[in-house]
Design an enzyme around this catalytic site. Structure first.
Site, PDB file in Angstrom:
ATOM      1  N   ASN A  61       7.591  -2.079  -8.134  1.00 26.46           N
ATOM      2  CA  ASN A  61       7.582  -3.250  -9.023  1.00 26.46           C
ATOM      3  C   ASN A  61       8.138  -2.887 -10.389  1.00 26.46           C
ATOM      4  O   ASN A  61       7.890  -1.801 -10.916  1.00 26.46           O
ATOM      5  CB  ASN A  61       6.198  -3.916  -9.107  1.00 26.46           C
ATOM      6  N   GLU A  63       8.291  -4.547 -14.053  1.00 28.59           N
ATOM      7  CA  GLU A  63       7.754  -5.647 -14.869  1.00 28.59           C
ATOM      8  C   GLU A  63       8.593  -5.867 -16.136  1.00 28.59           C
ATOM      9  O   GLU A  63       9.501  -5.090 -16.447  1.00 28.59           O
ATOM     10  CB  GLU A  63       6.283  -5.355 -15.211  1.00 28.59           C
ATOM     11  N   CYS A  72       8.639  -7.864  -7.751  1.00 32.08           N
ATOM     12  CA  CYS A  72       7.724  -7.105  -6.892  1.00 32.08           C
ATOM     13  C   CYS A  72       8.466  -5.953  -6.203  1.00 32.08           C
ATOM     14  O   CYS A  72       9.688  -5.995  -6.014  1.00 32.08           O
ATOM     15  CB  CYS A  72       7.160  -8.005  -5.798  1.00 32.08           C
ATOM     16  N   GLU A  74       8.395  -5.112  -3.025  1.00 31.88           N
ATOM     17  CA  GLU A  74       8.989  -5.456  -1.730  1.00 31.88           C
ATOM     18  C   GLU A  74      10.390  -6.025  -1.906  1.00 31.88           C
ATOM     19  O   GLU A  74      11.323  -5.657  -1.199  1.00 31.88           O
ATOM     20  CB  GLU A  74       8.127  -6.492  -0.991  1.00 31.88           C
ATOM     21  N   CYS A 111       2.982 -10.858  -1.695  1.00 33.62           N
ATOM     22  CA  CYS A 111       2.789 -12.189  -2.284  1.00 33.62           C
ATOM     23  C   CYS A 111       3.648 -13.213  -1.534  1.00 33.62           C
ATOM     24  O   CYS A 111       4.505 -12.850  -0.711  1.00 33.62           O
ATOM     25  CB  CYS A 111       3.155 -12.165  -3.765  1.00 33.62           C
ATOM     26  N   CYS A 114       7.471 -12.819  -1.819  1.00 35.62           N
ATOM     27  CA  CYS A 114       7.989 -11.689  -1.028  1.00 35.62           C
ATOM     28  C   CYS A 114       7.997 -12.035   0.458  1.00 35.62           C
ATOM     29  O   CYS A 114       8.919 -11.664   1.184  1.00 35.62           O
ATOM     30  CB  CYS A 114       7.168 -10.429  -1.276  1.00 35.62           C
TER      31      CYS A 114
HETATM   32  N1  THU Z   1       3.250  -6.968  -6.913  1.00 33.07           N
HETATM   33  C1  THU Z   1       4.100  -6.396  -6.033  1.00 33.07           C
HETATM   34  O1  THU Z   1       4.919  -5.531  -6.382  1.00 33.07           O
HETATM   35  N2  THU Z   1       4.021  -6.800  -4.733  1.00 33.07           N
HETATM   36  C2  THU Z   1       3.173  -7.758  -4.259  1.00 33.07           C
HETATM   37  O2  THU Z   1       3.278  -8.154  -3.114  1.00 33.07           O
HETATM   38  C3  THU Z   1       2.128  -8.282  -5.135  1.00 33.07           C
HETATM   39  C4  THU Z   1       2.285  -7.988  -6.576  1.00 33.07           C
HETATM   40  C5  THU Z   1       3.339  -6.561  -8.309  1.00 33.07           C
HETATM   41  C6  THU Z   1       3.885  -7.611  -9.236  1.00 33.07           C
HETATM   42  C7  THU Z   1       3.294  -7.198 -10.557  1.00 33.07           C
HETATM   43  O3  THU Z   1       4.168  -6.224 -11.145  1.00 33.07           O
HETATM   44  C8  THU Z   1       1.991  -6.521 -10.180  1.00 33.07           C
HETATM   45  O4  THU Z   1       2.061  -6.236  -8.802  1.00 33.07           O
HETATM   46  C9  THU Z   1       0.760  -7.375 -10.465  1.00 33.07           C
HETATM   47  O5  THU Z   1       0.892  -8.625  -9.893  1.00 33.07           O
END
Ligand code: THU
Length: 160
Positions: A61, A63, A72, A74, A111, A114
């Protein structure tokens, strides 16, 4: 009235009993999680994509101070994988996450956004993509993206 029941079979493996290729994919996702850029959530997610030709491509991920501009793990991994191999033939995806310096006790399910992006990859691949969700207490194996996203909005939906 009609009823339509949707079932998903999830296998839960002890981490030591994963087959060698799955173990390797999970380890790649765990390692990728360590390189994530997550200064805001401090939730570090790694994803590893196994292409049909055996190649493993990872992502994590990323940010941003403007929250929706991040991505994310994935989708970072999948989009990079498909940018490198435009056939986008993906066999499996593993996901692992760390919070407070240790891998999560329960698997982290992808999520909704994704899942939708994975669905498109599954459609493009022409076969099921296996999903492995690692946690300290075991690894979930989900047989396909469709089983994670039972009612699918996809290309065909717009042609009906
Ligand atoms: N996140 C992911 O990388 N994958 C997911 O399927 C769920 C959430 C990340 C996004 C964000 O950077 C952090 O987790 C908190 O939501």
């Amino acid at each position: 009235m009609k009823e339509y029941e949707i079932n998903t079979k999830i296998r839960i493996y002890d981490n030591q009993e994963l087959a060698a290729p799955d173990h390797a994919l999970v380890e790649a996702a765990k390692e990728a999680a360590l390189n994530s850029y997550a200064p805001y959530s401090k939730f570090h997610v790694g994803a590893a994509v196994r292409m049909a030709d055996g190649r493993i491509i990872t992502g994590n991920n990323q940010e941003n101070a403007a929250f929706p501009s991040g991505l994310c793990a994935e989708r970072t991994a999948m989009f990079y994988a498909c940018s490198q191999a435009p056939s986008c033939d993906i066999a499996a995806i593993a996901v692992a996450a760390q919070a407070h310096g240790h891998y999560t006790e329960s698997p982290v399910p992808p999520c909704g956004a994704c899942r939708q992006a994975m669905l498109e990859a599954e459609e493009r691949s022409g076969h099921s993509i296996r999903i492995l969700l690692y946690s300290e207490s075991g690894t979930f194996e989900i047989p396909s993206v469709k089983s994670l996203l039972p009612l699918q909005f996809k290309d065909e939906t717009m042609k009906e």
